[in-house]
Design a protein around this motif. Structure first.
Motif, short mmCIF file in Angstrom:
data_model
loop_
_atom_site.label_atom_id
_atom_site.label_comp_id
_atom_site.label_asym_id
_atom_site.label_seq_id
_atom_site.Cartn_x
_atom_site.Cartn_y
_atom_site.Cartn_z
N MET A 80 0.84 -1.20 0.00
CA MET A 80 0.00 0.00 0.00
C MET A 80 0.88 1.25 0.00
O MET A 80 0.59 2.21 -0.71
CB MET A 80 -0.95 0.01 1.21
N HIS A 81 1.96 1.22 0.77
CA HIS A 81 2.90 2.35 0.79
C HIS A 81 3.47 2.56 -0.62
O HIS A 81 3.52 3.69 -1.11
CB HIS A 81 4.03 2.06 1.79
N ALA A 82 3.86 1.49 -1.27
CA ALA A 82 4.41 1.60 -2.63
C ALA A 82 3.37 2.16 -3.61
O ALA A 82 3.71 2.99 -4.47
CB ALA A 82 4.90 0.23 -3.10
N MET A 83 2.12 1.75 -3.47
CA MET A 83 1.07 2.26 -4.35
C MET A 83 0.87 3.76 -4.19
O MET A 83 0.70 4.48 -5.17
CB MET A 83 -0.26 1.55 -4.07
N TYR A 84 0.89 4.23 -2.96
CA TYR A 84 0.64 5.65 -2.71
C TYR A 84 1.85 6.54 -2.92
O TYR A 84 1.74 7.74 -2.92
CB TYR A 84 0.07 5.86 -1.30
N THR A 85 3.02 5.94 -3.10
CA THR A 85 4.23 6.75 -3.28
C THR A 85 4.81 6.62 -4.68
O THR A 85 5.96 6.95 -4.90
CB THR A 85 5.29 6.39 -2.22
N SER A 86 4.01 6.14 -5.61
CA SER A 86 4.46 6.06 -7.00
C SER A 86 3.36 6.63 -7.91
O SER A 86 2.20 6.69 -7.53
CB SER A 86 4.79 4.62 -7.39
N GLY A 87 3.75 7.06 -9.06
CA GLY A 87 2.78 7.62 -10.00
C GLY A 87 2.79 9.13 -10.00
O GLY A 87 3.56 9.78 -9.30
N ARG A 88 1.89 9.71 -10.79
CA ARG A 88 1.87 11.15 -10.99
C ARG A 88 1.48 11.94 -9.74
O ARG A 88 1.99 13.01 -9.51
CB ARG A 88 0.92 11.51 -12.11
N GLN A 89 0.57 11.46 -8.95
CA GLN A 89 0.13 12.19 -7.76
C GLN A 89 0.66 11.52 -6.50
O GLN A 89 -0.01 11.46 -5.47
CB GLN A 89 -1.39 12.26 -7.72
N ALA A 91 2.52 10.54 -3.11
CA ALA A 91 2.92 11.16 -1.84
C ALA A 91 4.41 10.90 -1.64
O ALA A 91 4.98 9.97 -2.23
CB ALA A 91 2.12 10.55 -0.70
N ARG A 92 5.04 11.71 -0.81
CA ARG A 92 6.45 11.49 -0.51
C ARG A 92 6.56 10.21 0.31
O ARG A 92 5.79 9.99 1.24
CB ARG A 92 7.00 12.68 0.28
N PRO A 93 7.50 9.33 -0.03
CA PRO A 93 7.62 8.06 0.69
C PRO A 93 8.02 8.26 2.15
O PRO A 93 8.78 9.16 2.48
CB PRO A 93 8.69 7.28 -0.06
N VAL A 94 7.50 7.40 3.00
CA VAL A 94 7.83 7.39 4.42
C VAL A 94 9.16 6.66 4.60
O VAL A 94 9.96 7.01 5.45
CB VAL A 94 6.71 6.71 5.23
N PHE A 95 9.37 5.62 3.79
CA PHE A 95 10.62 4.85 3.84
C PHE A 95 11.00 4.44 2.44
O PHE A 95 10.17 4.46 1.53
CB PHE A 95 10.51 3.63 4.77
N CYS A 96 12.27 4.08 2.25
CA CYS A 96 12.77 3.67 0.94
C CYS A 96 13.57 2.38 1.12
O CYS A 96 14.59 2.37 1.80
CB CYS A 96 13.66 4.75 0.33
N MET A 97 13.11 1.33 0.50
CA MET A 97 13.80 0.04 0.62
C MET A 97 15.11 0.09 -0.16
O MET A 97 15.21 0.77 -1.18
CB MET A 97 12.92 -1.09 0.08
N PRO A 98 16.11 -0.65 0.30
CA PRO A 98 17.38 -0.69 -0.44
C PRO A 98 17.20 -1.37 -1.79
O PRO A 98 16.21 -2.06 -2.02
CB PRO A 98 18.30 -1.51 0.48
#
Length: 149
Positions: A80-89, A91-98
């Motif tokens: 769900m985090h990945a879905m909301y932090t990718s694409g045109r609109q 959100a800024r990611p809360v975390f970034c996987m290596p």
């Protein structure tokens, strides 16, 4: 600021919380009773409860089911985090996987350690705990400031 970002992510991922709760409660529901220490009408599934699922005792007869439920919650919140932090609109990611992501077993064990060290979040919703763990464990690199010439 991180708190606002996590709160926004949680509001947007209401479905993830519902799915995660269903996964987590599945072993108990299958047996027809609430999970140990979990009231029948729990308002929300907590970070502490998720940590117990992710790190069951060695003699726990439901260890395999508990870990499976833990993995389901971690994957659901992560996706769900990945879905909301990718694409045109996005959100800024809360975390970034290596680049080479860790195994679920590693993430699960690290989450249990993080939850033990961060008891102030024990009563927080499990999804919030996962996002806070992710932010602490896998911080995003800030873009380098543009150099002036």
């Amino acid at each position: 600021m991180l708190s606002r970002t996590i709160t926004r992510a949680l509001r947007r991922s209401g479905l993830a919380v519902a799915v995660a709760g269903a996964f987590a409660a599945a072993p108990a529901f299958a047996q027809g009773q609430p999970a140990a220490g979990m009231p029948a009408a729990t308002v929300h599934f907590t970070t502490a409860e998720l940590a117990r699922l992710c790190g069951p005792a060695a003699d726990d007869a439901n260890a395999v089911a508990s870990r499976g439920a833990c993995y389901g919650v971690l994957v659901a919140v992560g996706q769900m985090h990945a879905m909301y932090t990718s694409g045109r609109q996005a959100a800024r990611p809360v975390f970034c996987m290596p680049e080479t992501p860790p195994t679920l077993e590693r993430v699960s064990a690290d989450f249990v350690s993080w939850a033990a060290a961060n008891q102030q979040y024990a009563g927080a919703r499990a999804a919030e705990g996962v996002l806070r763990f992710g932010a602490a464990t896998y911080p995003c690199q800030r873009p380098a400031a543009a150099r002036r010439r």
